[in-house]
Design an enzyme around this catalytic site. Structure first.
Site, PDB file in Angstrom:
ATOM      1  N   CYS A 185       0.810  -1.220   0.000  1.00  0.00           N
ATOM      2  CA  CYS A 185       0.000   0.000   0.000  1.00  0.00           C
ATOM      3  C   CYS A 185       0.842   1.269   0.000  1.00  0.00           C
ATOM      4  CB  CYS A 185      -0.925   0.023   1.213  1.00  0.00           C
ATOM      5  SG  CYS A 185      -1.946  -1.443   1.375  1.00  0.00           S
TER       6      CYS A 185
ATOM      7  N   HIS B 235      -8.969   2.813  -2.972  1.00  0.00           N
ATOM      8  CA  HIS B 235      -7.571   2.608  -2.563  1.00  0.00           C
ATOM      9  C   HIS B 235      -6.876   1.696  -3.562  1.00  0.00           C
ATOM     10  CE1 HIS B 235      -4.020   1.644  -0.389  1.00  0.00           C
ATOM     11  NE2 HIS B 235      -4.492   0.676   0.369  1.00  0.00           N
TER      12      HIS B 235
ATOM     13  N   CYS C  40      -1.217   2.700   6.672  1.00  0.00           N
ATOM     14  CA  CYS C  40      -0.840   1.350   7.078  1.00  0.00           C
ATOM     15  C   CYS C  40      -0.421   0.576   5.840  1.00  0.00           C
ATOM     16  CB  CYS C  40      -1.975   0.644   7.808  1.00  0.00           C
ATOM     17  SG  CYS C  40      -3.480   0.440   6.828  1.00  0.00           S
TER      18      CYS C  40
END
Length: 412
Positions: free
Chosen positions: A105, A358, A389
């Site tokens: 991510c 996302h 995160c």
């Protein structure tokens, strides 16, 4: 053989690194009928790089020293050393190198901090950094082959590779993180995004993408597909909990699976001034940290502590916070750790990933691009952070300074 003396090598002094500009594609839903179902991932990234160059014609293309592009699943149309291939496809000179990067991510965030470090050291002057994720073509974890030692030697919990389960684990570990709070936060994210869109704060950072659908012909993507305006707490409360029977994490409190790309221009501040490039943010510090993979969402907490300590700041010095909303409970765990209210106006004023989506490796630059625009709107704010995160138990945080800061405005 006689030893000859040579002058000492020139060691560059540290330089201030600035965020010049950032853009992204509209985000699409990762499904067979989604916005980018028939669009290649690398073509999405090409659009963002071309747009950065189009917006800044004063930047000679040959002055770009490196292109770093991230993807979590580096295969197919997200493989083949994205930074180099996208640079070539975008029309940059053959002399401009590039590379691919992966921190799940935080891929784009890591592309930024990696090339920023090179600029700060004096090895480079201008870089392009970003990320792309086509989760419709490459579902998270598809074709992965985790080493059996992870489970055999109990290095991670059996459910640590399922991000939704790690979010449920946060609810378990911290009873104050209730489903009711998460539901309310999920609705607020949708509301803040809708308000920002209506106020004209979202569209300026988007680059339109031409679409070709074999059934419907040509189209143009100009707006984000995932947001659900009008979402209510009552509607979210009725949603199922797919990660655990009787759980607390739902589609209404999770970022949807998303396709999209984002990229930004970074430069040494003196080079930006030389070339007439805007200085929208100054990089102050950054940090990455690890946590137990089964509570992956806690990653931003230690990363932020480290980044703030390195900058000589505290959370009270931070006037704007862009935190990636992988899950509502993950954001709430961060807020509780720093004593910040759930509805604090400093946090994600444009909404977040629960609304907009996302696309894994690209999200870090979306956060930065939004923070840069918010800095311009808030001269009373001197410092802000982008934080997120990261799968397998990590967190990343970057501290930024607002070049538009007005001390008199802040004192009012």
């Amino acid at each position: 053989m006689p030893i000859t003396s040579h002058p000492d090598a020139r060691v560059p002094a540290a330089r201030r690194v600035v965020f010049v500009d950032g853009v992204r594609t509209p985000f699409g839903r990762a499904r067979k009928d989604g916005l980018y179902a028939h669009t290649r991932a690398d073509d999405l990234a090409v659009k963002t790089v071309r747009e950065l160059l189009r917006r800044h014609p004063q930047l000679p293309a040959e002055r770009v020293d490196d292109v770093a592009l991230a993807a979590t699943t580096q295969q197919g149309d997200q493989g083949l050393t994205l930074g180099r291939t996208v640079a070539m496809l975008a029309g940059l000179p053959a002399t401009v190198p590039g590379f691919a990067i992966d921190r799940m991510c935080a891929g784009a965030m890591t592309a930024v901090t990696t090339t920023a470090a090179a600029i700060g050291f004096g090895a480079q002057d201008v870089t392009i950094a970003g990320g792309v994720e086509h989760m419709g073509h490459h579902p998270m974890g598809f074709d992965a082959d985790p080493n059996p030692r992870f489970l055999a030697e109990r290095l991670v919990a059996p459910d640590a590779l399922n991000m939704g389960v790690t979010a449920e684990n946060l609810h378990d570990r911290f009873p104050a993180l209730t489903r009711e709070r998460a539901d309310a936060y999920g609705v607020a994210s949708q509301e803040r995004y809708a308000a920002a869109l209506a106020a004209g704060h979202i569209e300026p950072d988007l680059v339109p993408v031409a679409l070709r659908d074999p059934e419907h012909g040509w189209g143009l993507a100009t707006a984000d597909e995932p947001p659900r305006p009008g979402t209510t707490v009552e509607a979210i409360a009725a949603l199922p909990t797919p990660f655990r029977p009787g759980g607390r994490v739902t589609a209404g409190t999770s970022a949807p699976l998303t396709d999209g790309a984002a990229a930004c221009l970074l430069a040494a501040e003196d080079v930006a001034v030389e070339l007439g490039l805007p200085v929208r943010m100054r990089l102050v510090s950054f940090a990455y940290a690890g946590v137990e993979p089964e509570v992956m969402g806690l990653g931003p907490v230690p990363a932020t502590h480290k980044a703030l300590e390195r900058a000589g700041l505290t959370i009270d010095d931070i006037g704007l916070i862009e935190i990636n909303e992988a899950f509502a409970v993950q954001v709430l765990s961060f807020l509780d750790a720093f004593g910040i209210a759930d509805d604090d106006p400093r946090v994600n004023p444009y909404g977040g990933a629960i609304a907009v989506g996302h696309p894994l490796a690209s999200s870090g630059v979306r956060l930065m691009t939004q923070l840069a625009r918010q800095f311009e709107q808030h001269p009373e704010v001197r410092y802000g952070i982008t934080t997120m995160c990261v799968g397998l138990g990590q967190g990343g945080t970057v501290v930024w300074e607002n070049p538009s800061f007005d001390a008199e405005e802040a004192a009012r």
